[in-house]
Design an enzyme around this catalytic site. Structure first.
Site, PDB file in Angstrom:
ATOM      1  N   HIS A 238       0.791  -1.231   0.000  1.00  0.00           N
ATOM      2  CA  HIS A 238       0.000   0.000   0.000  1.00  0.00           C
ATOM      3  C   HIS A 238       0.823   1.281   0.000  1.00  0.00           C
ATOM      4  O   HIS A 238       0.296   2.368  -0.090  1.00  0.00           O
ATOM      5  CB  HIS A 238      -0.986   0.028   1.180  1.00  0.00           C
ATOM      6  CG  HIS A 238      -0.329   0.327   2.502  1.00  0.00           C
ATOM      7  ND1 HIS A 238       0.500  -0.557   3.110  1.00  0.00           N
ATOM      8  CD2 HIS A 238      -0.378   1.422   3.306  1.00  0.00           C
ATOM      9  CE1 HIS A 238       0.933  -0.032   4.253  1.00  0.00           C
ATOM     10  NE2 HIS A 238       0.431   1.167   4.396  1.00  0.00           N
TER      11      HIS A 238
HETATM   12  N1  UDP Z   1      -3.729  -5.679   8.947  1.00  0.00           N
HETATM   13  C1  UDP Z   1      -4.955  -6.256   9.243  1.00  0.00           C
HETATM   14  N2  UDP Z   1      -5.743  -6.672   8.200  1.00  0.00           N
HETATM   15  C2  UDP Z   1      -5.363  -6.551   6.900  1.00  0.00           C
HETATM   16  C3  UDP Z   1      -4.108  -5.969   6.617  1.00  0.00           C
HETATM   17  C4  UDP Z   1      -3.308  -5.526   7.665  1.00  0.00           C
HETATM   18  O1  UDP Z   1      -5.321  -6.399  10.412  1.00  0.00           O
HETATM   19  O2  UDP Z   1      -6.130  -6.950   6.030  1.00  0.00           O
HETATM   20  C5  UDP Z   1      -2.883  -5.229  10.067  1.00  0.00           C
HETATM   21  C6  UDP Z   1      -1.437  -5.682  10.009  1.00  0.00           C
HETATM   22  O3  UDP Z   1      -1.272  -6.928  10.628  1.00  0.00           O
HETATM   23  C7  UDP Z   1      -0.715  -4.573  10.748  1.00  0.00           C
HETATM   24  C8  UDP Z   1      -1.517  -3.368  10.385  1.00  0.00           C
HETATM   25  O4  UDP Z   1      -2.802  -3.824   9.979  1.00  0.00           O
HETATM   26  O5  UDP Z   1      -0.802  -4.746  12.138  1.00  0.00           O
HETATM   27  C9  UDP Z   1      -0.779  -2.703   9.282  1.00  0.00           C
HETATM   28  O6  UDP Z   1      -1.505  -1.755   8.721  1.00  0.00           O
HETATM   29  P1  UDP Z   1      -1.058  -1.039   7.376  1.00  0.00           P
HETATM   30  O7  UDP Z   1      -0.367  -2.014   6.488  1.00  0.00           O
HETATM   31  O8  UDP Z   1      -2.267  -0.356   6.918  1.00  0.00           O
HETATM   32  O9  UDP Z   1      -0.047   0.082   7.883  1.00  0.00           O
HETATM   33  P2  UDP Z   1       1.481   0.109   8.245  1.00  0.00           P
HETATM   34  O10 UDP Z   1       1.848  -1.089   9.040  1.00  0.00           O
HETATM   35  O11 UDP Z   1       2.247   0.166   6.988  1.00  0.00           O
HETATM   36  O12 UDP Z   1       1.604   1.344   9.052  1.00  0.00           O
END
Ligand code: UDP
Length: 358
Positions: free
Chosen positions: A205
């Site tokens: 993403h």
């Molecule tokens: N996550 C979730 N469901 C999904 C995809 C991600 O619960 O379908 C969780 C993932 O395990 C992590 C968090 O959401 O804890 C990550 O979110 P994202 O990838 O949006 O943001 P980033 O980690 O890059 O800040």
């Protein structure tokens, strides 16, 4: 009694605030939970409140989609009347999303102290919106709760005085550990027709991967190649979904595209994966905590301890490098990794103890 405004806005924020909300409540703090509305649909927001047992927000600023500037303006305007009541001794923000940075800007404008949980992370890549958010949040906050030793070094280098920094460990791991029993009981693998350790988990993403066709199109082609050797399951972020439809040849049969899942199912999917292929920051941490190989599809990370100590490797987006890394996973030659210091599931208690005494 401490009176605090806790601010959340996006999926990773909900996961980080849940254990802190509980720990502060247990210590008698008076809490106002405010949701900015940055992530607003059921799959990206409501489901996390239910699963992680977070009470319904006391206020929702309802900012919805928009540019970073529009969202920031709405958050600052929405928080002002709440902060100007003088009712709150501080605002607590978490992570590195637009809501995080905007919350600390509102705090400065209203003369209310701010506290930032997950402070000190630096990718040193200024094209990343999250890097700007981290800098803004850290430099507008009075107290910085730091997840790893690299974070302490970064803040020192930026001239933050020692008394504002608190090394407390990684709060994400608190949520991970508390949801693990439910994840172990989840039937998500059966529901998706997957076998433990016989699939890879992929998420994408970051704007640097998704918004640039010259990166995104070859990256999808590389992941299609991966999926000829290992089935991939891909819970798709809403900002990525639209971009996939425009890729010629699509995802192919080996990549199972699914809607975003809740945290219980996500932790089950991570734990049982042969490896993760991802540009998510949270996933780099969760795979390290669960000992699952992580092919980080980026050129740098703000979480270097997941590489130096954990199970992550910066693989980039080049097909050859991804395939070489995948082969090492499939041959069982990936490093085992270890837990970084204080990633012990007890971070929320440490933060709450400090806040209560301030
Ligand atoms: N996550 C979730 N469901 C999904 C995809 C991600 O619960 O379908 C969780 C993932 O395990 C992590 C968090 O959401 O804890 C990550 O979110 P994202 O990838 O949006 O943001 P980033 O980690 O890059 O800040």
């Amino acid at each position: 009694m401490k009176k605090l405004l806790l601010l959340v806005g996006a999926r990773p924020n909900f996961i980080k605030i849940a254990p802190l909300y509980r720990a502060l409540k247990e210590r008698g703090a008076g809490l106002t939970l405010v949701h900015t509305g940055q992530h607003y649909d059921k799959a990206m927001s409501e489901v996390f409140f239910n699963e992680l047992d977070i009470p319904a927000p006391d206020a929702n600023l309802g900012i919805g989609p928009g540019t970073r500037i529009e969202q920031t303006r709405k958050i600052v305007a929405g928080l002002r009347p709440l902060l100007e009541t003088g009712e709150h001794e501080a605002i607590v923000v978490v992570g590195d999303v637009t809501s995080t940075a905007a919350g600390t800007m509102a705090a400065i404008a209203c003369g209310v102290p701010a506290m930032h949980v997950e402070a000190g992370l630096r990718s040193f890549n200024w094209r990343m919106p999250e890097e700007l958010n981290r800098m803004i949040a850290d430099h507008h906050s009075d107290h910085l709760f730091v997840s790893d030793k690299d974070g302490l070094k970064n803040l020192k280098n930026e001239g933050i005085p020692d008394e504002r920094m608190h090394f407390v460990g990684n709060i994400m791991i608190d949520s991970l550990r508390s949801i693990e029993p439910a994840a172990d009981a989840s039937n998500v693998l059966t529901r998706l027709g997957l076998e433990s350790k016989k699939y890879g988990l992929m998420t994408l993403h970051r704007p640097e991967n998704v918004d640039r066709p010259e990166v995104f199109v070859p990256l999808i082609a590389a992941l299609r190649k991966v999926s000829e050797k290992l089935t991939l399951v891909f819970p798709v972020h809403p900002r990525t979904r639209g971009k996939i439809e425009s890729v010629e040849g699509g995802l192919g049969d080996g990549i199972k595209l699914i809607d975003p899942v809740g945290y219980t199912e996500m932790v089950a999917l991570i734990k049982n994966a042969a490896c993760a292929l991802t540009d998510s920051g949270g996933l780099q941490e969760e795979t390290t905590a669960l000992g699952v190989p992580c092919l980080t599809l980026r050129t740098e990370t703000e979480r270097p301890c997941t590489v130096t100590e954990g199970t992550s490797e910066i693989v980039g987006t080049d097909a050859e490098k991804i395939m070489e890394a995948l082969d090492r996973v499939l041959r069982g030659e990936w490093k085992k990794g270890r837990l970084p210091e204080l990633w012990d599931g007890k971070t929320a208690g440490r933060i709450a103890d400090i806040i209560i005494k301030l």
